[in-house]
Write a protein that holds these residues in place. Structure first.
Motif, mmCIF file in Angstrom:
data_model
loop_
_atom_site.group_PDB
_atom_site.id
_atom_site.type_symbol
_atom_site.label_atom_id
_atom_site.label_comp_id
_atom_site.label_asym_id
_atom_site.label_seq_id
_atom_site.Cartn_x
_atom_site.Cartn_y
_atom_site.Cartn_z
ATOM 1 N N ALA A 168 0.841 -1.190 0.000
ATOM 2 C CA ALA A 168 0.000 0.000 0.000
ATOM 3 C C ALA A 168 0.878 1.243 0.000
ATOM 4 C CB ALA A 168 -0.897 -0.002 1.235
ATOM 5 N N SER A 169 0.421 2.246 -0.715
ATOM 6 C CA SER A 169 1.181 3.485 -0.779
ATOM 7 C C SER A 169 0.221 4.651 -0.909
ATOM 8 C CB SER A 169 2.130 3.463 -1.979
ATOM 9 O OG SER A 169 2.818 4.694 -2.089
ATOM 10 N N GLY A 170 0.663 5.807 -0.449
ATOM 11 C CA GLY A 170 -0.137 7.019 -0.584
ATOM 12 C C GLY A 170 -0.015 7.633 -1.970
ATOM 13 N N SER A 171 0.890 7.130 -2.789
ATOM 14 C CA SER A 171 1.059 7.680 -4.133
ATOM 15 C C SER A 171 0.999 6.567 -5.171
ATOM 16 C CB SER A 171 2.398 8.415 -4.252
ATOM 17 O OG SER A 171 3.456 7.494 -4.388
ATOM 18 N N GLU A 172 0.913 6.963 -6.421
ATOM 19 C CA GLU A 172 0.905 6.004 -7.522
ATOM 20 C C GLU A 172 2.135 6.213 -8.396
ATOM 21 O OE1 GLU A 172 -2.941 4.837 -9.365
ATOM 22 O OE2 GLU A 172 -3.706 6.559 -8.259
ATOM 23 N N ASP A 173 3.283 6.381 -7.777
ATOM 24 C CA ASP A 173 4.537 6.579 -8.502
ATOM 25 C C ASP A 173 4.809 5.339 -9.361
ATOM 26 O OD1 ASP A 173 7.214 6.631 -9.321
ATOM 27 O OD2 ASP A 173 7.889 7.598 -7.472
ATOM 28 N N PRO A 174 4.882 5.495 -10.679
ATOM 29 C CA PRO A 174 5.097 4.336 -11.562
ATOM 30 C C PRO A 174 6.373 3.560 -11.234
ATOM 31 C CG PRO A 174 4.524 6.275 -12.861
ATOM 32 C CD PRO A 174 4.708 6.734 -11.455
ATOM 33 N N GLU A 175 7.402 4.246 -10.771
ATOM 34 C CA GLU A 175 8.644 3.557 -10.406
ATOM 35 C C GLU A 175 8.421 2.631 -9.214
ATOM 36 O OE1 GLU A 175 11.605 3.504 -12.058
ATOM 37 O OE2 GLU A 175 10.447 4.580 -13.568
ATOM 38 N N HIS A 176 7.658 3.094 -8.229
ATOM 39 C CA HIS A 176 7.351 2.252 -7.067
ATOM 40 C C HIS A 176 6.512 1.047 -7.480
ATOM 41 C CE1 HIS A 176 8.022 5.747 -4.045
ATOM 42 N NE2 HIS A 176 9.119 5.042 -4.204
ATOM 43 N N ILE A 177 5.529 1.284 -8.328
ATOM 44 C CA ILE A 177 4.651 0.191 -8.768
ATOM 45 C C ILE A 177 5.464 -0.868 -9.506
ATOM 46 C CG2 ILE A 177 2.683 -0.423 -10.239
ATOM 47 C CD1 ILE A 177 1.624 2.475 -9.643
ATOM 48 N N ARG A 178 6.322 -0.431 -10.436
ATOM 49 C CA ARG A 178 7.169 -1.393 -11.165
ATOM 50 C C ARG A 178 8.094 -2.140 -10.208
ATOM 51 N NH1 ARG A 178 6.593 2.339 -15.394
ATOM 52 N NH2 ARG A 178 8.250 3.730 -14.717
#
Length: 175
Positions: free
Chosen positions: A105-115
């Motif tokens: 779970a994260s407060g943001s949708e940073d594409p780098e974090h998702i990948r």
């Protein structure tokens, strides 16, 4: 022809599973616990507030020597002491722990974090809903999915015992 309504699983009959929540914010932890209880979890909720404690917990070190192995981990990415991605990598590269599903779970949708989450074999990534109703619904759906629909993998030691035709025994972590 009307479409069939979705099948709802009565919260009273959901399987009780061990859930570890790794969350630095005490208010979010309390809200998550209340949401799981509302969804039908009557026991098995555990929480730690930093990455170091998360790893000590799953490795059963120190004050966590006698804790149950979690069936499911909810992991926040923003953690003190050891980052969420480091915790994810450590668990998913440890043979006796890699079977545990991890919802990140994260407060943001940073594409780098998702990948990065998926590259490290995280089971799913979700942006924390900011709306309380959405958050409660998300926890209910997660618990329904992981606690009732999915067949969770047994620990590796139990799998080997079953495959060898031996009676199952409680899995002990190996170093």
């Amino acid at each position: 022809m009307p479409s069939p309504s979705p099948v709802r699983i009565d919260p009273k009959v959901r399987k009780q599973i061990e859930i570890l929540v790794v969350e630095a914010n005490p208010a979010d932890t309390l809200l998550t616990e209340m949401a799981f209880k509302a969804a039908g979890l009557t026991s098995g909720f555990r929480s730690v507030s930093d990455g170091q404690d998360a790893l000590a917990y799953v490795h059963k070190e120190g004050k966590y020597a006698n804790v149950p192995t979690p069936d499911l981990i909810f992991l926040d990415l923003s953690l003190p002491k050891k980052a969420g991605l480091e915790v994810l990598k450590a668990i998913k590269t440890t043979p006796h722990l890699m079977h545990i599903p991890i919802v990140v779970a994260s407060g943001s949708e940073d594409p780098e974090h998702i990948r990065a989450v998926y590259a490290l074999n995280g089971n799913c990534f979700m942006r924390k809903p900011s709306d309380l109703t959405q958050f409660l619904r998300f926890i209910e759906l997660c618990y329904e999915f992981w606690g009732s629909i999915v067949t969770l993998s047994p620990p590796a030691n139990l799998t080997r015992a079953v495959n060898l035709g031996q009676p199952s025994r409680k899995a002990e972590p190996t170093a």
